[in-house]
Design an enzyme around this catalytic site. Structure first.
Site, PDB file in Angstrom:
ATOM      1  N   CYS A   1       6.492  23.580   8.918  1.00 18.36           N
ATOM      2  CA  CYS A   1       5.581  24.275   8.024  1.00 18.36           C
ATOM      3  C   CYS A   1       5.641  25.763   8.315  1.00 18.36           C
ATOM      4  O   CYS A   1       6.174  26.188   9.329  1.00 18.36           O
ATOM      5  CB  CYS A   1       4.148  23.823   8.239  1.00 18.36           C
ATOM      6  SG  CYS A   1       3.916  22.072   7.978  1.00 18.36           S
TER       7      CYS A   1
ATOM      8  N   GLY B   1       8.692  25.245   4.009  1.00 22.38           N
ATOM      9  CA  GLY B   1       8.062  24.055   3.431  1.00 22.38           C
ATOM     10  C   GLY B   1       7.833  24.218   1.951  1.00 22.38           C
ATOM     11  O   GLY B   1       7.264  25.214   1.515  1.00 22.38           O
TER      12      GLY B   1
ATOM     13  N   ASN C   1       1.258  24.191  12.331  1.00 23.81           N
ATOM     14  CA  ASN C   1       2.683  23.931  12.215  1.00 23.81           C
ATOM     15  C   ASN C   1       3.109  23.229  13.491  1.00 23.81           C
ATOM     16  O   ASN C   1       2.869  23.742  14.590  1.00 23.81           O
ATOM     17  CB  ASN C   1       3.451  25.248  12.053  1.00 23.81           C
ATOM     18  CG  ASN C   1       4.957  25.052  12.066  1.00 23.81           C
ATOM     19  OD1 ASN C   1       5.453  24.000  11.674  1.00 23.81           O
ATOM     20  ND2 ASN C   1       5.692  26.042  12.528  1.00 23.81           N
ATOM     21  N   GLY C   2       3.730  22.071  13.357  1.00 22.31           N
ATOM     22  CA  GLY C   2       4.165  21.323  14.531  1.00 22.31           C
ATOM     23  C   GLY C   2       3.851  19.850  14.344  1.00 22.31           C
ATOM     24  O   GLY C   2       3.591  19.401  13.235  1.00 22.31           O
TER      25      GLY C   2
ATOM     26  N   TYR D   1      18.934  26.808  11.938  1.00 21.15           N
ATOM     27  CA  TYR D   1      18.762  26.588  10.513  1.00 21.15           C
ATOM     28  C   TYR D   1      17.395  26.959   9.935  1.00 21.15           C
ATOM     29  O   TYR D   1      17.312  27.545   8.851  1.00 21.15           O
ATOM     30  CB  TYR D   1      19.033  25.106  10.184  1.00 21.15           C
ATOM     31  CG  TYR D   1      18.616  24.687   8.798  1.00 21.15           C
ATOM     32  CD1 TYR D   1      19.357  25.063   7.681  1.00 21.15           C
ATOM     33  CD2 TYR D   1      17.464  23.928   8.592  1.00 21.15           C
ATOM     34  CE1 TYR D   1      18.966  24.701   6.407  1.00 21.15           C
ATOM     35  CE2 TYR D   1      17.072  23.553   7.313  1.00 21.15           C
ATOM     36  CZ  TYR D   1      17.822  23.939   6.224  1.00 21.15           C
ATOM     37  OH  TYR D   1      17.434  23.580   4.964  1.00 21.15           O
TER      38      TYR D   1
HETATM   39  P1  AMP Z   1      22.512  16.368   5.768  1.00 23.95           P
HETATM   40  O1  AMP Z   1      23.543  16.320   6.836  1.00 23.95           O
HETATM   41  O2  AMP Z   1      22.990  15.912   4.434  1.00 23.95           O
HETATM   42  O3  AMP Z   1      21.220  15.729   6.183  1.00 23.95           O
HETATM   43  O4  AMP Z   1      22.160  17.892   5.509  1.00 23.95           O
HETATM   44  C1  AMP Z   1      22.324  18.775   6.503  1.00 23.95           C
HETATM   45  C2  AMP Z   1      22.091  20.142   5.992  1.00 23.95           C
HETATM   46  O5  AMP Z   1      20.740  20.276   5.587  1.00 23.95           O
HETATM   47  C3  AMP Z   1      22.307  21.065   7.142  1.00 23.95           C
HETATM   48  O6  AMP Z   1      23.464  21.771   6.903  1.00 23.95           O
HETATM   49  C4  AMP Z   1      21.125  21.933   7.130  1.00 23.95           C
HETATM   50  O7  AMP Z   1      21.453  23.073   6.391  1.00 23.95           O
HETATM   51  C5  AMP Z   1      20.078  21.217   6.344  1.00 23.95           C
HETATM   52  N1  AMP Z   1      19.022  20.618   7.189  1.00 23.95           N
HETATM   53  C6  AMP Z   1      18.489  21.161   8.239  1.00 23.95           C
HETATM   54  N2  AMP Z   1      17.486  20.435   8.710  1.00 23.95           N
HETATM   55  C7  AMP Z   1      17.368  19.379   7.986  1.00 23.95           C
HETATM   56  C8  AMP Z   1      16.503  18.252   8.020  1.00 23.95           C
HETATM   57  N3  AMP Z   1      15.517  18.133   8.878  1.00 23.95           N
HETATM   58  N4  AMP Z   1      16.713  17.312   7.130  1.00 23.95           N
HETATM   59  C9  AMP Z   1      17.693  17.458   6.249  1.00 23.95           C
HETATM   60  N5  AMP Z   1      18.499  18.513   6.157  1.00 23.95           N
HETATM   61  C10 AMP Z   1      18.361  19.473   7.019  1.00 23.95           C
END
Ligand code: AMP
Length: 501
Positions: free
Chosen positions: A2, A28, A102-103, A260
């Site tokens: 968040c 979010g 957030n958390g 990310y």
């Molecule tokens: P995927 O491997 O299809 O789940 O998507 C991965 C991509 O989504 C990564 O390159 C990240 O840019 C982004 N991402 C980062 N965190 C998450 C998350 N918690 N759930 C899904 N996608 C994420």
């Protein structure tokens, strides 16, 4: 995950909260809420969706007052579909409290039970944030009498709250008639920073937010981070008080914020996210050079947007051309639920389109910031091939995501992760259909981020190495989270089927 924000100012804060929430929207997109306070009366509005879709002019007009808090939410615990679970949360005693968090608390279930059996407090949602607010309210209630509130009592109540909470929490909270408080868990897992602004009459205004981008974009100057275990209080007269409230604080920020989650133009715990991403690319280049012949690579390409800095640096190190082969549609719309129609799965192809001339007859090295479930990269590899690529190599700026995250990122179960259950890199490579797959190492990632602040002795890297810094996450706990997740998925499926029939 968040985004949270709080402003204590000398003029109305509604517009500034809204603008700051737009700057935190990447944290979010599921729900948004604002609460302001004016002469001890709270005014709040919240709803599901993006900030710009939730708030209308008439809602904004009602949000009067010179102090307020806001939250943009990406659900990690609780019932994502329920508007009642949107934050900020309110309790009426003592004083009247409104909190945004957030958390993720790892002992939310135990706390809810304790609150009910011991503290005689009712929790009406499955949200851990409501439990957190009630623990704080209870500790404050126990130590205060009358309407007076002083520094010792308030910080004492926050210390007592911290003793009961486990997991990650960065919080902002308004106390009716007594100003604004904010606190961060003893490991500082999720970020929280504070800034100030001097208005045209010389008054000091304060802003607290998840990321510095929200402060800078609101023309507040950054004072710094709220330390792990630290609480700040801006009292009713606008005086800032700060106090360490934890017994053994140890900064262990979540490394995924740098990989990310956060905006590249933010600086968290003394580390510029952008610099960290450049260095992630540099360290990834070292791995690429170990595993591929550089003459076999024709072009290096980012998966937009978050992998761009790392890719640029990687290409520079390999001395290969950086090319933009995928273009992102920034305006992918909402998914409308029509009667008799299942929710359309938002495909990668809706978001990204390829430029064939960048692929035809070439060996391309695609770079993403991380691979989580693997759905995105699998689709992208197919797109690269159908656009004419000869060979498709994949490099990930982060190591394999092998373990669930329990501190507020939506990576709840091992079986949903493509690298879960110790899967070999070779098996993952086959699954995503790439000709080569190169991952960053855990050491390379820690070095890339930690380089910019050597004072940080450890990061929370749990989704990569399975080490949970709070020390309370057992295999039994993870099994329960997995079971809960399966139940939630089945429930969501049933609800969907019922809506469709
Ligand atoms: P995927 O491997 O299809 O789940 O998507 C991965 C991509 O989504 C990564 O390159 C990240 O840019 C982004 N991402 C980062 N965190 C998450 C998350 N918690 N759930 C899904 N996608 C994420």
């Amino acid at each position: 995950m968040c985004g949270i924000v709080a402003i204590y100012a000398s003029s109305p804060v509604n517009q500034r909260l809204y603008d700051a929430m737009l700057l935190l929207q990447h944290r979010g997109q599921d729900a948004a809420g604002i609460c302001t306070v004016d002469k001890r009366v709270f005014h709040s509005f919240k709803g599901m969706g993006l900030v710009r879709d939730v708030f209308r002019t008439r809602n904004m007009r009602d949000l009067v007052g010179n102090c307020g808090i806001g939250q943009v939410r990406y659900p990690t615990q609780g019932n994502a579909a329920a508007t009642g679970e949107s934050q900020p949360f309110y309790v009426n005693a003592p004083y009247g409290l409104v909190l945004a968090h957030n958390g993720n608390l790892t002992n939310a279930k135990e706390l809810t039970r304790e609150l009910y059996e011991h503290d005689r407090r009712h929790i009406n949602t499955t949200s851990d944030s409501e439990a957190l607010l009630n623990v704080f309210a209870n500790e404050l209630q126990e130590t205060t009498s009358g309407n007076h509130l002083d520094e010792e009592t308030l910080f004492g109540a926050i210390s007592a709250t911290m003793k009961r909470l486990k997991g990650s929490y960065a919080c902002v909270c308004m106390i009716a008639g007594h100003g604004l408080v904010a606190f961060r868990d003893p490991h500082g897992i999720r970020p929280l920073c504070i800034g100030k602004n001097i208005d045209e009459n010389g008054n000091t205004e304060y802003m607290i937010a998840s990321e510095t981008v929200a402060l800078e974009g609101s023309e507040f100057s950054v004072i710094g981070d709220i330390e792990p275990g630290e609480a700040v209080w801006i009292d009713e007269k606008g005086v800032l008080h700060r106090r360490q409230c934890a017994e053994n604080p140890q900064l262990s920020p979540c490394i995924f914020e740098y990989v990310y989650l956060s905006r590249p133009d933010s600086t968290l715990d003394g580390i510029s996210v952008y610099s960290a991403r450049l260095r992630l690319g540099e360290n990834l280049a070292t791995e690429v050079l170990k595993q591929l012949k550089v003459e076999d690579i024709d072009v290096v390409m980012p998966i937009p947007d978050s992998s761009r800095p790392a890719t640029a640096q990687l290409a520079l190190k390999l001395n290969k051309p950086y090319r933009e082969g995928f273009i992102k549609n920034r305006y992918v719309g909402r998914t409308f639920i029509m009667p008799g129609q299942t929710i359309r799965k938002k495909s990668v192809r809706q978001k990204l389109n390829a430029i064939p001339m960048e692929f035809q007859g070439k060996n391309v090295l695609l770079v993403d910031d991380s691979i989580v479930r693997g759905t995105t990269i699998t689709e992208i590899v197919k797109m690269a091939r159908s656009s004419g690529a000869k060979k498709v190599y994949v490099a990930s700026g982060a190591p394999p995501v092998r373990f669930p995250n329990v501190y507020g990122i939506d990576m709840p179960t091992e079986s949903e992760l493509i690298a879960g259950h110790g899967k070999s890199i070779e098996d993952i490579r086959k699954e995503i259909g790439a000709d080569a797959l190169i991952y960053q190492t855990v050491e390379g990632m820690k070095e890339a981020v930690g380089h910019f602040n050597p004072e940080i002795k450890q990061f929370d890297c749990s989704c990569f190495d399975g080490v949970y810094v709070t020390g309370d996450v057992t295999p039994e706990y993870l099994r329960k989270v997995e079971e809960q997740r399966i139940r939630e998925k089945m429930q969501a499926k049933k609800t969907q089927e019922a809506e469709d029939s």
